[in-house]
Design a protein around this motif. Structure first.
Motif, mmCIF file in Angstrom:
data_model
loop_
_atom_site.group_PDB
_atom_site.id
_atom_site.type_symbol
_atom_site.label_atom_id
_atom_site.label_comp_id
_atom_site.label_asym_id
_atom_site.label_seq_id
_atom_site.Cartn_x
_atom_site.Cartn_y
_atom_site.Cartn_z
ATOM 1 N N TYR A 364 0.646 -1.400 0.060
ATOM 2 C CA TYR A 364 0.050 -0.231 0.204
ATOM 3 C C TYR A 364 1.008 1.266 -0.001
ATOM 4 N N GLY A 367 -1.145 6.997 1.907
ATOM 5 C CA GLY A 367 -2.471 7.543 1.941
ATOM 6 C C GLY A 367 -3.498 6.785 2.722
ATOM 7 N N LEU A 368 -3.054 5.251 2.732
ATOM 8 C CA LEU A 368 -4.013 4.380 3.174
ATOM 9 C C LEU A 368 -3.901 4.444 4.778
ATOM 10 N N SER A 371 -4.360 8.715 6.643
ATOM 11 C CA SER A 371 -5.525 9.825 6.572
ATOM 12 C C SER A 371 -5.832 10.309 7.808
ATOM 13 N N ALA A 402 -9.733 -0.158 2.136
ATOM 14 C CA ALA A 402 -9.677 1.400 1.929
ATOM 15 C C ALA A 402 -11.000 2.137 2.595
ATOM 16 N N HIS A 406 -10.830 4.894 5.432
ATOM 17 C CA HIS A 406 -10.789 6.436 5.418
ATOM 18 C C HIS A 406 -12.304 6.995 6.004
ATOM 19 N N THR A 415 -4.324 7.103 -2.597
ATOM 20 C CA THR A 415 -4.430 5.806 -1.791
ATOM 21 C C THR A 415 -4.207 4.857 -2.971
#
Length: 433
Positions: A364, A367-368, A371, A402, A406, A415
């Motif tokens: 990954y 961005g995962l 956040s 995801a 998020h 992401t």
């Protein structure tokens, strides 16, 4: 009121004014009535005939009270049209003209002088003035009133015309606004379709490998950008192993996409040429830095042998891979190193592990897990989410993870989540997200 006969206009005007005062008609209505009666009677009196005026209060069907004023005049050579008088009237069957005026509600109080039978003219008329002077002044005022009422009628007509034009303009503006909204929606749909097609074109071709299942989910920070700076690549090397590259280039949008593509293409070339896994990050930097001195990207490289499950990892400043075992235990596979464009770039070592049947490997970008601006907390949540979805079909896992990660976004970023699961021999899938 009993009908009265008149042979001259002054007496008729005085009678009409007294009627207006007695019934407390609004000044604007009274003024129009005086002018209208005088205009109709003037034509008849000029022809030598008398006129007869009568009034009566009547009850309308709705219960309201009306004052009926009727003027009987001898036929004149060119009588005015009742409908075009200052106060429009109705022609009766016997040739008279009638006005029906509502009483009550908005009537004005009579002036103080009315009780004494006087007519206000900017103040009381001195008693010493003669009747001729008085009537001349009244005639002059009535002329001014006629001009004022004519101007009021003109302005009222103009106001109605402007209101109609404004209504038409508003209707046209509303229709244009609807058309623009429809056009904007069409453009948004077309723009989104182009971006999806461009994103699909930039994705590496899917691969199918016996014993391995693949799936990926990508979500750009900027919905107007096709891919942003997060990218991935996977391919089957000549020796049968699967090579996977995950890149996170600095920035967002198309410029970072170009940097990420340059990194993945360079890594792919080096991998196919047979360069050792531990040297590829440093070599990629050496290739790209002269052409793009500002490039900065983190890189995670993975090699998986489908038959044995052997896993080898090299890292350049990238978040570590997560290995979730079939029994529920988990481990982050840390490898020290520095990315493309960093000082002393390259992977310091190669981390080795083994994927057993049912094991899940998550690769990954930050961005995962960042956040909420706390990478340690994000890594803990990632373990929990991956464990919760590990038994689902592999093509559902990256998107589900995801979505979990998020639920709260304090820092928006591109992401990428990529899942690899070791499956029983004879099975293998590929998927995109």
């Amino acid at each position: 009121m009993n009908p009265h006969t008149f042979h001259d206009l002054p007496a008729l005007r005085r009678a009409v004014r007294r009627i207006c005062e007695a019934h407390r008609l609004p000044s604007r209505t009274g003024g129009r009535l005086v002018l209208s009666v005088a205009e109709v009677a003037g034509a008849a009196l000029s022809a030598g005939g008398p006129v007869r005026l009568e009034t009566a209060e009547q009850t309308a069907p709705g219960g309201s009270t009306l004052l009926a004023v009727t003027l009987h005049a001898a036929p004149a050579p060119a009588p005015p049209s009742p409908a075009h008088l200052p106060l429009p009237g109705l022609a009766t069957s016997d040739g008279a003209v009638a006005w029906h005026l509502p009483l009550g509600g908005t009537q004005e109080a009579p002036p103080a002088a009315a009780a004494r039978g006087a007519v206000p003219l900017q103040g009381r008329v001195r008693e010493a003035e003669t009747a001729e002077v008085y009537e001349a002044q009244l005639a002059a005022l009535e002329g001014d009133l006629a001009a004022a009422l004519s101007r009021v009628d003109t302005l009222t007509t103009e106001l109605h015309r402007l209101k109609d034009e404004l209504a038409e303009t508003n209707s046209g503006v509303l229709a244009l606004y609807v058309q623009l909204e429809e056009r904007d929606e069409q453009l948004r749909r077309a723009h989104g379709q182009i971006l999806r097609e461009l994103e699909d074109a930039l994705r590496p071709a899917p691969i199918t490998v016996d014993g391995l299942e693949f799936a990926v989910h990508y979500e750009p920070a900027d919905t107007d950008a096709p891919t942003g700076g997060d990218f991935y690549d996977w391919l089957r090397l000549p020796d049968g192993t699967v090579h996977i590259t995950v890149v996170d280039a600095l920035g967002h949008g198309v410029r970072s996409t170009r940097s990420a593509l340059n990194v993945t293409h360079a890594v792919r070339t080096l991998a196919l040429e047979g360069h050792p896994l531990e040297s590829i990050v440093a070599h990629t930097h050496d290739i790209l830095a002269p052409f793009d001195p500002e490039i900065m990207a983190t890189v995670l490289l993975a090699r998986i042998h489908p038959g044995t499950g052997e896993l080898r990892l090299a890292n350049g400043s990238h978040p570590p891979a997560l290995l979730l075992r079939a029994d529920g235990t988990s481990e982050y596979l840390e490898v020290r190193g520095r990315g493309i464009g960093f000082p002393l770039p390259g992977s310091e070592s190669v981390r080795e592990a083994t994927l057993h049947e049912g094991d899940l490997l998550m690769l990954y970008t930050d961005g995962l897990t960042e956040s909420r601006r706390d990478p340690i907390e994000g890594e803990a949540r990632l373990v929990k989410s991956a464990r919760a979805h590990a038994r689902r079909p592999v093509d559902e896992i990256p998107g589900a993870v995801a979505e979990d990660m998020h639920t709260v976004i304090l820092h928006s970023d591109d992401t990428l989540a990529l899942a690899v699961r070791r499956a029983a021999p004879g099975t293998g899938t590929h998927a995109g997200g």
